[in-house]
Design an enzyme around this catalytic site. Structure first.
Site, PDB file in Angstrom:
ATOM      1  CD  GLU A   1     -13.552  -4.520  -1.073  1.00 19.26           C
ATOM      2  OE1 GLU A   1     -11.842  -5.162  -1.137  1.00 19.26           O
ATOM      3  OE2 GLU A   1     -14.513  -5.488  -0.812  1.00 19.26           O
TER       4      GLU A   1
ATOM      5  CG  ASN B   1       2.127   1.616  -4.890  1.00 17.20           C
ATOM      6  OD1 ASN B   1       3.132   1.494  -4.583  1.00 17.20           O
ATOM      7  ND2 ASN B   1       1.472   0.664  -5.648  1.00 17.20           N
ATOM      8  N   GLY B   2      -0.267   5.572  -4.546  1.00 17.01           N
ATOM      9  CA  GLY B   2      -0.520   6.995  -4.839  1.00 17.01           C
ATOM     10  C   GLY B   2      -0.012   7.796  -4.037  1.00 17.01           C
TER      11      GLY B   2
ATOM     12  CG  LEU C   1      -6.526  -7.143   8.669  1.00 14.86           C
ATOM     13  CD1 LEU C   1      -7.941  -8.404   9.081  1.00 14.86           C
ATOM     14  CD2 LEU C   1      -5.522  -7.574   8.252  1.00 14.86           C
TER      15      LEU C   1
ATOM     16  CG  ASP D   1      -2.339   0.745   0.836  1.00 18.80           C
ATOM     17  OD1 ASP D   1      -2.485   1.720   0.251  1.00 18.80           O
ATOM     18  OD2 ASP D   1      -2.339   1.258   2.200  1.00 18.80           O
TER      19      ASP D   1
ATOM     20  CG  LEU E   1       9.003 -17.229  -3.541  1.00 16.48           C
ATOM     21  CD1 LEU E   1       8.777 -17.434  -2.291  1.00 16.48           C
ATOM     22  CD2 LEU E   1       8.703 -16.538  -4.228  1.00 16.48           C
TER      23      LEU E   1
ATOM     24  CG  HIS F   1      -0.339   2.140  -9.132  1.00 13.52           C
ATOM     25  ND1 HIS F   1      -0.181   2.256  -8.048  1.00 13.52           N
ATOM     26  CD2 HIS F   1      -0.963   3.366  -9.473  1.00 13.52           C
ATOM     27  CE1 HIS F   1      -1.380   2.722  -7.230  1.00 13.52           C
ATOM     28  NE2 HIS F   1      -2.060   3.644  -8.709  1.00 13.52           N
TER      29      HIS F   1
END
Ligand code: IPE
Ligand code: IPE
Ligand code: MG
Length: 256
Positions: A83, A38-39, A211, A36, A147, A53
């Site tokens: 969302e 980026n903006g 969350l 979270d 991974l 982004h």
């Protein structure tokens, strides 16, 4: 981001100091990250949100590589929520096109590092060309045994539970099962993460203490680590710090 030679050198030194503090015997098996900020990263620089982004891709690359090198078994990155369609169309389009670019460019690197890609979410709800690129990358890395890199796309924790209940219902309807015992195992086995251990460590960047509909079932007993660092500035350093903090915790799972 300050990318002067001096600050890069300092960051490398910090990473070098942190790495030996990680106990290789007590690594989290599964790390999940809510990427979270980026903006905000872009806004603080007078740039457009989409530039944030774009800058975030570098952090993705770095964290995937670092997790693979450490020997982490599973890394789950939250890239696009159910969302997030509420965002301006232009931003959504840029996110989808960045995703396609990332996949095309990075799949060979994933392959050479034995990293297996997996998608968590309603893939069928993504634009056709994104689905096509994803399918190509999923197939290409299918045999990889290093991974496991889960990318959560068009993902919602509640949507995942709805999809799980639908799958269970279908098993009954099709007569595949005549009786089903409703228990934790049944639900877990019908989630997008079926067969995977739950995240041991959940990281969120940009300081938000929420969350945002991520892995609601799976994080029941995950250890949380929140950093003020915005996602494009997230690097090996923060990943190592999170793991070191995790290793100092006492996990009780409700016991004593
Ligand atoms: C995270 O950064 C990326 C996605 C959710 C796709 P944001 O775009 O949410 O950045 P902020 O939270 O607005 O700063
Ligand atoms: C969470 O970030 C979703 C992803 C990282 C993909 P958001 O920025 O969408 O979450 P909120 O709106 O701050 O809760
Ligand atoms: Mg956000």
């Amino acid at each position: 981001m300050d990318t002067t030679g001096h600050s890069l050198k300092r960051r490398n030194q910090q990473e070098e100091k942190l790495l030996p503090q990680i106990d290789r015997e007590k690594l989290p098996q599964h790390i999940a990250i809510i990427m979270d900020g980026n903006g905000r990263w872009a806004e603080r620089r007078g740039l457009k949100r989409v530039d944030g982004h774009r800058a975030g891709i570098k952090a993705v690359r770095e964290v995937v590589e670092a997790a693979a090198n450490l020997g982490i078994k599973i890394l789950t990155l939250y890239a696009f929520s159910v969302e997030n369609w509420k965002r301006p169309l232009k931003e959504v389009k840029t996110l989808m096109s960045l995703l396609r670019k990332y996949i095309k460019k990075e799949t060979p690197t994933l392959l050479s590092n034995n990293i297996k890609l997996s998608v968590l979410g309603r893939m069928e709800g993504l634009p056709g060309e994104v689905q096509r690129d994803l399918r190509w990358a999923l197939e290409a890395t299918h045999h990889c045994t290093g991974l496991l890199f889960n990318i959560a796309l068009n993902y919602g924790g509640r949507t995942e539970l709805i999809d799980a209940f639908r799958k269970i219902w279908q098993q009954l309807e099709k007569g595949k099962e005549t009786t089903l015992t409703i228990d934790e195992e049944l639900i877990a086995n019908n989630l997008y993460t079926a067969g995977q251990p739950d995240p041991d460590l959940l990281i969120r960047t940009s300081g938000e203490m929420r969350l945002s509909n991520f892995l609601l079932w799976q994080i029941a007993y995950s250890e949380l680590w929140v950093t003020e660092t915005l996602w494009p500035d997230f690097s090996r350093k923060e990943l190592y710090e999170a793991i070191i903090s995790y290793q100092k915790r006492e996990r009780r799972f409700g016991g004593v």
